[in-house]
Design a protein around this motif. Structure first.
Motif, PDB file in Angstrom:
ATOM      1  N   ILE A 580      -0.014 -12.094  17.950  1.00  0.00           N
ATOM      2  CA  ILE A 580      -0.291 -13.298  17.156  1.00  0.00           C
ATOM      3  C   ILE A 580      -1.292 -14.198  17.868  1.00  0.00           C
ATOM      4  O   ILE A 580      -2.287 -14.644  17.282  1.00  0.00           O
ATOM      5  CB  ILE A 580       1.021 -14.060  16.860  1.00  0.00           C
ATOM      6  N   CYS A 581      -1.051 -14.476  19.165  1.00  0.00           N
ATOM      7  CA  CYS A 581      -1.932 -15.400  19.891  1.00  0.00           C
ATOM      8  C   CYS A 581      -2.853 -14.694  20.881  1.00  0.00           C
ATOM      9  O   CYS A 581      -3.722 -15.342  21.471  1.00  0.00           O
ATOM     10  CB  CYS A 581      -1.092 -16.431  20.638  1.00  0.00           C
ATOM     11  N   CYS A 601       5.358 -18.121  19.098  1.00  0.00           N
ATOM     12  CA  CYS A 601       4.407 -17.610  18.107  1.00  0.00           C
ATOM     13  C   CYS A 601       5.142 -17.063  16.890  1.00  0.00           C
ATOM     14  O   CYS A 601       4.718 -17.277  15.740  1.00  0.00           O
ATOM     15  CB  CYS A 601       3.536 -16.532  18.714  1.00  0.00           C
ATOM     16  N   LEU A 602       6.221 -16.344  17.149  1.00  0.00           N
ATOM     17  CA  LEU A 602       7.006 -15.789  16.055  1.00  0.00           C
ATOM     18  C   LEU A 602       7.658 -16.893  15.229  1.00  0.00           C
ATOM     19  O   LEU A 602       7.786 -16.798  14.004  1.00  0.00           O
ATOM     20  CB  LEU A 602       8.065 -14.837  16.614  1.00  0.00           C
ATOM     21  N   LYS A 604       6.377 -19.920  14.693  1.00  0.00           N
ATOM     22  CA  LYS A 604       5.322 -20.448  13.821  1.00  0.00           C
ATOM     23  C   LYS A 604       5.036 -19.497  12.672  1.00  0.00           C
ATOM     24  O   LYS A 604       4.757 -19.923  11.544  1.00  0.00           O
ATOM     25  CB  LYS A 604       4.046 -20.692  14.624  1.00  0.00           C
ATOM     26  N   TRP A 605       5.091 -18.199  12.967  1.00  0.00           N
ATOM     27  CA  TRP A 605       4.851 -17.221  11.908  1.00  0.00           C
ATOM     28  C   TRP A 605       5.935 -17.300  10.833  1.00  0.00           C
ATOM     29  O   TRP A 605       5.653 -17.138   9.646  1.00  0.00           O
ATOM     30  CB  TRP A 605       4.797 -15.815  12.509  1.00  0.00           C
ATOM     31  N   GLN A 609       6.048 -16.820   6.548  1.00  0.00           N
ATOM     32  CA  GLN A 609       6.721 -15.720   5.868  1.00  0.00           C
ATOM     33  C   GLN A 609       7.703 -15.048   6.820  1.00  0.00           C
ATOM     34  O   GLN A 609       7.645 -15.245   8.030  1.00  0.00           O
ATOM     35  CB  GLN A 609       5.713 -14.706   5.335  1.00  0.00           C
ATOM     36  N   CYS A 612       7.089  -9.042   9.430  1.00  0.00           N
ATOM     37  CA  CYS A 612       6.451  -8.787  10.724  1.00  0.00           C
ATOM     38  C   CYS A 612       4.930  -8.823  10.578  1.00  0.00           C
ATOM     39  O   CYS A 612       4.386  -8.270   9.612  1.00  0.00           O
ATOM     40  CB  CYS A 612       6.900  -7.417  11.238  1.00  0.00           C
ATOM     41  N   PRO A 613       4.237  -9.437  11.515  1.00  0.00           N
ATOM     42  CA  PRO A 613       2.768  -9.481  11.431  1.00  0.00           C
ATOM     43  C   PRO A 613       2.115  -8.115  11.526  1.00  0.00           C
ATOM     44  O   PRO A 613       0.985  -7.944  11.069  1.00  0.00           O
ATOM     45  CB  PRO A 613       2.383 -10.360  12.623  1.00  0.00           C
ATOM     46  N   HIS A 616       4.889  -5.563   8.582  1.00  0.00           N
ATOM     47  CA  HIS A 616       5.306  -6.254   7.359  1.00  0.00           C
ATOM     48  C   HIS A 616       6.744  -5.931   6.956  1.00  0.00           C
ATOM     49  O   HIS A 616       7.115  -6.077   5.790  1.00  0.00           O
ATOM     50  CB  HIS A 616       4.368  -5.938   6.192  1.00  0.00           C
TER      51      HIS A 616
END
Length: 655
Positions: A580-581, A601-602, A604-605, A609, A612-613, A616
């Motif tokens: 993510i970052c 980071c997770l 904020k994600w 939603q 999973c980035p 999914h």
């Protein structure tokens, strides 16, 4: 912009100023309504009228029948109603004239100039004939006899009728040529040549030994033909006037149906150049008031302050005058915003609306405080208080300019030192100036609802600047760190939560302060409406948004805490960055799909939603029962090891 375009724009502005003076004068007269409590002249202020019955007729003790007072009351009522109707028609006509296109506006002014020239000519002829008739009463000889006898001593005497006649002839010649040029009637050559003779006819008749009755009515006959021409033009153009008005209505209706009412208002606002017209109107009005005061030369400071006070009082006595003052204030605030943009080296178009917002705020303050209806001394005090509230609100606008710049400078690790210094200098001003203002106000004024409102605005801007500086410092520290600062998001959240909470509390305080003013000091529908808007947008919407953010954060924290923490051995074997970052992972959370991310980071994600980035897959399922949770926790380490081996193999594969 070329010189010709600038001159045409200036002429267009000047042509639209006189209708505003007409509207302003009608508002100053109260639209014909009685000012204060008007009573008939027959009644004294504290007079008690006793009614007695004499021979079956109700009369007062003075012997006047009661129906006389009723007739006087109804007469007064209908006169007031008639004045009000004509004043409203005058306002509507002036407003329609103001909104005309320039070519139609020129036609209106040409018609008015034609009528004005005729009346000025009539007034000049009447004055001249009166002077000559007085001279003829003093001396038996006529002007013609004096001319034939070459009596230049009497003819050329400065205060004599000869000089008056010569001046009137010159003036009538000038007005005749002006009328022949600007009148809108048929311009036949014979008619054009006859206008000077018509205007000069009373002056020529004064030379003859005619009876005074003929000379007395000569100016009337001289004005009949020009007025008849003007009336003929007006009646013959009535169809064109109706057609023009109807065409404007059709154009406006078509424009609204195609683009909307707001687009029409914006287009007309730009076409009429309303702010510039209002500023010109108010400045001309101010100059007129200054000339009316007959200021002597060499005024001292005290006299200048009193004069400025008088001009400010008269400069906001009507709604149109307040509009003009609002436009001037908008102009000043716009350049204040431009100055701070120059200091901060920014050029954001959104920040240039500071003048418009300031104008709206000042006009709303003027309306809800009833500025135009106050007595002169109270009006000046209220105006100063409104200025003080406006200046404190202006500080909030300046903070809105400097706050994004601070965040940008700190987050981007901008090495430009002078930009940091400029931004910090503005922040220092936003702290020192409100504190100085509060110290002065609390030391020179007693506690009041107005002082509490100014104090709330000032303390609020200080808190907002302090919050911005703290976040700026945190971002600056993070920019110079070599490792990922996982607690940064928590610190920023707590600081912003503190600032938003203080701002919310001040919003509630201002609401109750306004409710006290509404109930016990100065009520009104406008103040009540503004309180409703404040309660909805600044209290309810802010509380709902803050609660939504808090619930999202708490839910995300609970979801993250339910995920297992990656061990040092797993992180060492993975040897990868957060997807993510893209920062190094010294700590990480393992998802249900066996992917590694920073916990912050997770979190904020998860605001966006629940998937999973990378793959999914759903990160967190609320409907999972306790048994599945326990099995998942027992088998999670095995799945993590398998996932780690897969990730390591994927990283080590040749590309």
């Amino acid at each position: 912009m070329s010189l010709q375009t600038s001159l045409l724009s200036l002429v267009d502005v000047l042509l639209r100023v006189p209708p505003l003076f007409i509207i302003d004068e009608l508002f100053r007269m109260g639209l014909g309504l009685p000012q204060g409590h008007s009573i008939p002249s027959n009644y004294e202020k504290n007079e008690t009228i006793h009614i007695v019955d004499i021979d079956g007729e109700l009369v007062t003790e003075t012997g006047s029948p009661i129906f006389q007072y009723d007739a006087q009351f109804y007469k007064l009522f209908f006169m007031v109603l008639l004045k009000f109707i004509f004043s409203c028609i005058g306002c509507l006509a002036a407003l329609c004239t103001f909104m005309l296109w320039t070519k139609h506006l020129l036609i209106v002014y040409m018609y008015l100039i034609s009528v004005g020239v005729v009346f000025v000519s009539y007034w000049g002829n009447v004055t001249t004939i009166k002077t000559i008739m007085m001279s003829m009463n003093e001396s038996p000889t006529s002007i013609l006899e004096d001319i034939l006898s070459l009596n230049f001593e009497r003819l050329l005497r400065i205060d004599g009728y000869g000089m008056v006649l010569i001046e009137n002839c010159a003036a009538q010649c000038g007005m005749a040529y002006i009328f022949s040029y600007v009148h809108l009637g048929p311009k036949y050559p014979l008619l054009q040549k006859s206008w000077p003779i018509i205007f000069l006819a009373p002056s020529f008749l004064c030379l003859l030994p005619l009876p005074q009755s003929i000379l007395h009515h000569a100016p009337v006959f001289a004005a009949v033909l020009p007025l008849a021409m003007v009336k003929f033009v007006l009646w013959s153009s009535s169809f064109s006037i109706i057609q023009t008005v109807y065409g404007g209505y059709v154009h406006a209706r078509t424009f609204v149906s195609n683009f909307g009412l707001s687009a029409l208002m914006e287009t007309e606002w730009l076409r009429l150049n309303v702010p510039c017209v209002l500023r010109t109107f108010w400045l001309v009005r101010l100059i007129e008031q200054a000339v009316a005061l007959q200021l002597p030369v060499g005024l001292d400071l005290g006299s200048l302050l009193l004069t400025g006070k008088s001009l400010l009082i008269t400069g906001c006595e009507t709604l149109t005058a307040v509009l003009g003052m609002t436009s001037v204030i908008s102009y000043i605030c716009h350049y204040i915003g431009c100055f701070f943009q120059w200091v901060l080296l920014t050029d954001d178009e959104d920040d240039k609306s500071i003048g418009t917002v300031s104008a709206i705020l000042f006009y709303i303050l003027a309306l809800q405080t009833g500025l135009t209806g106050l007595e002169p001394e109270k009006r000046f005090v209220r105006l100063c208080r409104n200025f003080c509230l406006l200046f404190t609100a202006l500080l909030h606008f300046i903070h809105n300019i400097v706050n994004p710049l601070l965040m940008s400078l700190s987050a981007s690790h901008n090495p430009s030192l002078h930009r940091h210094v400029r931004a910090l200098a503005v922040c220092l001003f936003l702290i020192v100036y409100p504190m100085s203002l509060l110290a002065y106000l609390w030391s020179h004024h007693p506690m009041s609802t107005w002082l509490l409102a100014v104090s709330a605005f000032s303390v609020e801007v200080i808190v907002k600047v302090v919050v911005s500086l703290l976040i700026y410092a945190l971002f600056l520290i993070d920019a110079y760190r070599s490792t990922f600062w996982e607690k940064l998001d928590d610190y920023v959240y707590y600081i912003r939560a503190f600032g938003n909470t203080v701002e919310f509390c001040f919003g509630i305080f201002l609401f109750f302060n306004g409710a006290w003013i509404l109930m016990f000091e100065s009520g009104g529908a406008i103040r009540a409406g503004m309180m409703g808007i404040h309660a909805y947008f600044n209290i309810w919407c802010e509380a709902r948004a803050g609660w939504s953010v808090f619930m999202k954060r708490r839910t995300a924290v609970n979801k993250i805490e339910s995920l297992p923490e990656a061990s040092d051995h797993q992180l060492a074997r993975l040897d990868d960055v957060c997807a993510i970052c893209y920062q190094e992972m010294r700590t990480a959370k393992i998802t249900r799909c066996n992917h590694f991310f920073h916990g912050v980071c997770l979190r904020k994600w998860l605001y966006v939603q629940d998937r999973c980035p990378l793959c999914h897959d759903i990160l967190y399922k609320v409907e999972v029962d306790n048994k599945e949770n326990e099995e998942g926790q027992s088998n999670n380490m095995n799945r993590s090891e398998v996932a780690l081996d897969q990730n390591v193999q994927h990283i080590e594969e040749p590309r």
